[in-house]
Design an enzyme around this catalytic site. Structure first.
Site, PDB file in Angstrom:
ATOM      1  N   SER A   1      -2.001   2.750   7.104  1.00 16.73           N
ATOM      2  CA  SER A   1      -0.958   1.753   6.871  1.00 16.73           C
ATOM      3  C   SER A   1      -1.154   0.457   7.868  1.00 16.73           C
ATOM      4  CB  SER A   1       0.384   2.209   6.675  1.00 16.73           C
ATOM      5  OG  SER A   1       1.215   1.267   5.933  1.00 16.73           O
TER       6      SER A   1
ATOM      7  N   ASP B   1      -3.699   3.463  -4.626  1.00 14.51           N
ATOM      8  CA  ASP B   1      -2.951   3.146  -3.600  1.00 14.51           C
ATOM      9  C   ASP B   1      -2.394   1.403  -3.670  1.00 14.51           C
ATOM     10  OD1 ASP B   1      -1.537   2.165  -1.508  1.00 14.51           O
ATOM     11  OD2 ASP B   1      -3.254   2.203   0.004  1.00 14.51           O
TER      12      ASP B   1
ATOM     13  N   HIS C   1      -1.646   6.445  -0.969  1.00 10.86           N
ATOM     14  CA  HIS C   1      -1.427   5.767   0.200  1.00 10.86           C
ATOM     15  C   HIS C   1      -1.796   6.840   1.422  1.00 10.86           C
ATOM     16  CE1 HIS C   1      -0.588   2.217   2.661  1.00 10.86           C
ATOM     17  NE2 HIS C   1       0.341   3.074   3.463  1.00 10.86           N
TER      18      HIS C   1
END
Length: 485
Positions: free
Chosen positions: A171, A423, A448
């Site tokens: 991320s 994602d 994710h």
């Protein structure tokens, strides 16, 4: 005032959403350590680039050396910390822990400045621009350089053979891992940037991408699911125009904070929009507590209640409520749904909201045609005005692009950009190779940061294959490093 604060916070979250550590809105939890590590600190400058400020602070990092062989230059797996307490990521990045014994590697999870315990000015860190102005990507990367330099030469106070360092992050941490290699190629040999939307920046990507991908995830779960969700916004608008309607919705959805006035509606809808997004991000095949306390396959669980075509009115509202309850309260222990909560206890929105307003300005919008969400436009001028009013500093929305090259990464090397096609933030990720050794890995069944999680018997084949490929590439990087050192 309460409503205004919620709306302002949600505005920042929904337009700059890159923190993926949202709490479960109806289930509080505490982290139980799964892995063994020591908590240590290194003193670093508050300002790495100005001689006028000589202040320092203690940056926290977590370390495990039980598998490390420093005499032979064993590698260092260096996790580039995210926008939260670093322990959250140490407990949810099992891939590193599984890999370390095989590579005889040192494990390091570096905390990001202004998060967790790494507060440059303690309780005053967010008091004014004079104190929080040092919360930048470039200052953070300089912290990591200092820590890597220290670890390479002074582990336990002993001089060690130079160890190759591989940066790993997911991320926002994945964005940092990529930028770390771009900015300091002499410090780290390569980076794994998982679920890193480094192109979700002004003028680089279509702002509608995040919600288009989110919608497709619900469409895959069931053909009628996304279409039903698309109509929920109008139904909420209609029923909340009266006190009776708001009372029905508050009771039917078991809201912790009843919708007492019509002006609560926008904040409630923005929370709901965020919820659909986070559930999609956490769409793992087994129960997790990383992005919330969710069951396995949470999108499918939610869509189980939205299979009937053309649901409308209270029937639709009740079905959505049942779907959310199946996801958010699958343990059956929650008493109500807390829609006013913005972020978990492990997430400090003070730091992220500042970053999202100054450097990490990420355009996110929806049009209600190509996605299942209520139309929400993106106006960078209005957004930056709100940010400047809140933080009293001039935002620099194009700084990251100028600093790290934007889409011009053809000279980059040794970066793995991995993205799961399930994602929502893959829409802002690197989806094709950008140079001979900066490559894209696409994971069709990946949510994710799925590839960074620990192994599970329910892992799909594409995730398992990706992890094996990373090991192969890591080994190649290490061998080439040792040929020169």
């Amino acid at each position: 005032m309460w409503v205004f604060k919620i709306l302002l916070s949600l505005f920042l979250f929904m337009n700059t959403l890159i923190s993926y550590t949202f709490s479960n809105r109806i289930h509080s939890r505490s982290l139980t350590p799964l892995h063994k590590y020591d908590k240590k600190y290194i003193e670093v400058p508050v300002d790495h680039f100005n001689f006028a400020n000589q202040d320092t602070f203690k940056l926290r990092y977590l370390i495990n050396d039980e598998n490390w062989n420093p005499e032979s230059g064993g590698p260092i797996f260096f996790y580039t910390g995210n926008e939260a307490d670093i322990t959250l990521f140490a407990e949810n990045t099992g891939f590193i822990w599984e890999l370390a014994p095989e590579f005889k590697a040192l494990i390091v999870f570096a905390e990001h400045r202004y998060y967790g315990e790494s507060l440059p000015y303690g309780n005053n860190s967010f008091s004014d621009a004079k104190h929080y102005g040092y919360l930048t990507v470039e200052q953070t990367l300089a912290d990591f350089v200092d820590l890597v330099t220290y670890l390479r030469s002074h582990q336990d106070g002993k001089h060690r053979k130079l160890s190759p360092v591989i940066a790993i992050g997911g991320s926002y941490g994945g964005m940092l891992a990529a930028w770390f290699r771009l900015k300091y190629p002499a410090v780290i040999v390569g980076s794994l940037a998982s679920s890193a939307p480094i192109w979700l920046l002004p003028d680089l990507m279509d702002c509608e991408g995040v919600y288009r991908v989110t919608t497709s995830i619900y469409e895959v779960a069931h053909r009628n699911c996304a279409d039903n969700i698309k109509h929920i916004w109008k139904e909420i608008n209609n029923i909340t125009t009266t006190g009776e309607g708001r009372s029905w919705l508050s009771k039917n959805w078991t809201l912790c904070q009843p919708l007492k006035a019509e002006n609560y509606t926008q904040g409630f809808k923005m929370w709901l929009k965020e919820s659909f997004l986070v559930v999609a991000m956490a769409n793992y095949p087994y129960p997790t507590e990383f992005l919330g306390h969710f069951p396995g396959n949470p999108v499918k669980e939610l869509c189980e209640h939205l299979k009937t075509a053309n649901l409308r009115g209270k029937e639709l509202l009740g079905s959505v409520s049942n779907g959310l309850r199946a996801v958010y309260n699958y343990s059956g222990k929650a008493q109500c749904l807390d829609w006013s909560t913005v972020g978990p206890t492990t997430f400090d929105s003070r730091g992220w909201n500042f970053q999202a307003c100054t450097q990490l300005v990420m355009p996110v919008c929806s049009n209600g045609v190509n996605d299942m969400f209520e139309p929400q436009s993106w106006n960078i001028v209005e957004y930056l005005i709100k940010c400047e009013q809140q933080f009293k500093v001039k935002p620099r929305p194009y700084f990251i692009t100028k600093q790290y090259g934007g889409k011009h990464l053809e000279t980059s090397s040794n970066i793995i950009f991995s993205n799961g096609l399930l994602d929502p933030y893959s829409s802002g990720g690197v989806m094709s190779n950008v140079s001979n050794t900066s490559i894209a890995v696409l994971i069709p069944e990946g949510a994710h940061q799925f590839d960074l999680r620990e192994s599970n018997q329910l892992d799909p084949d594409s995730v398992q294959v990706a992890r094996k490929y990373y090991k192969q590439i890591f080994n190649e990087w290490i061998i080439k490093f040792r040929e020169h050192y």
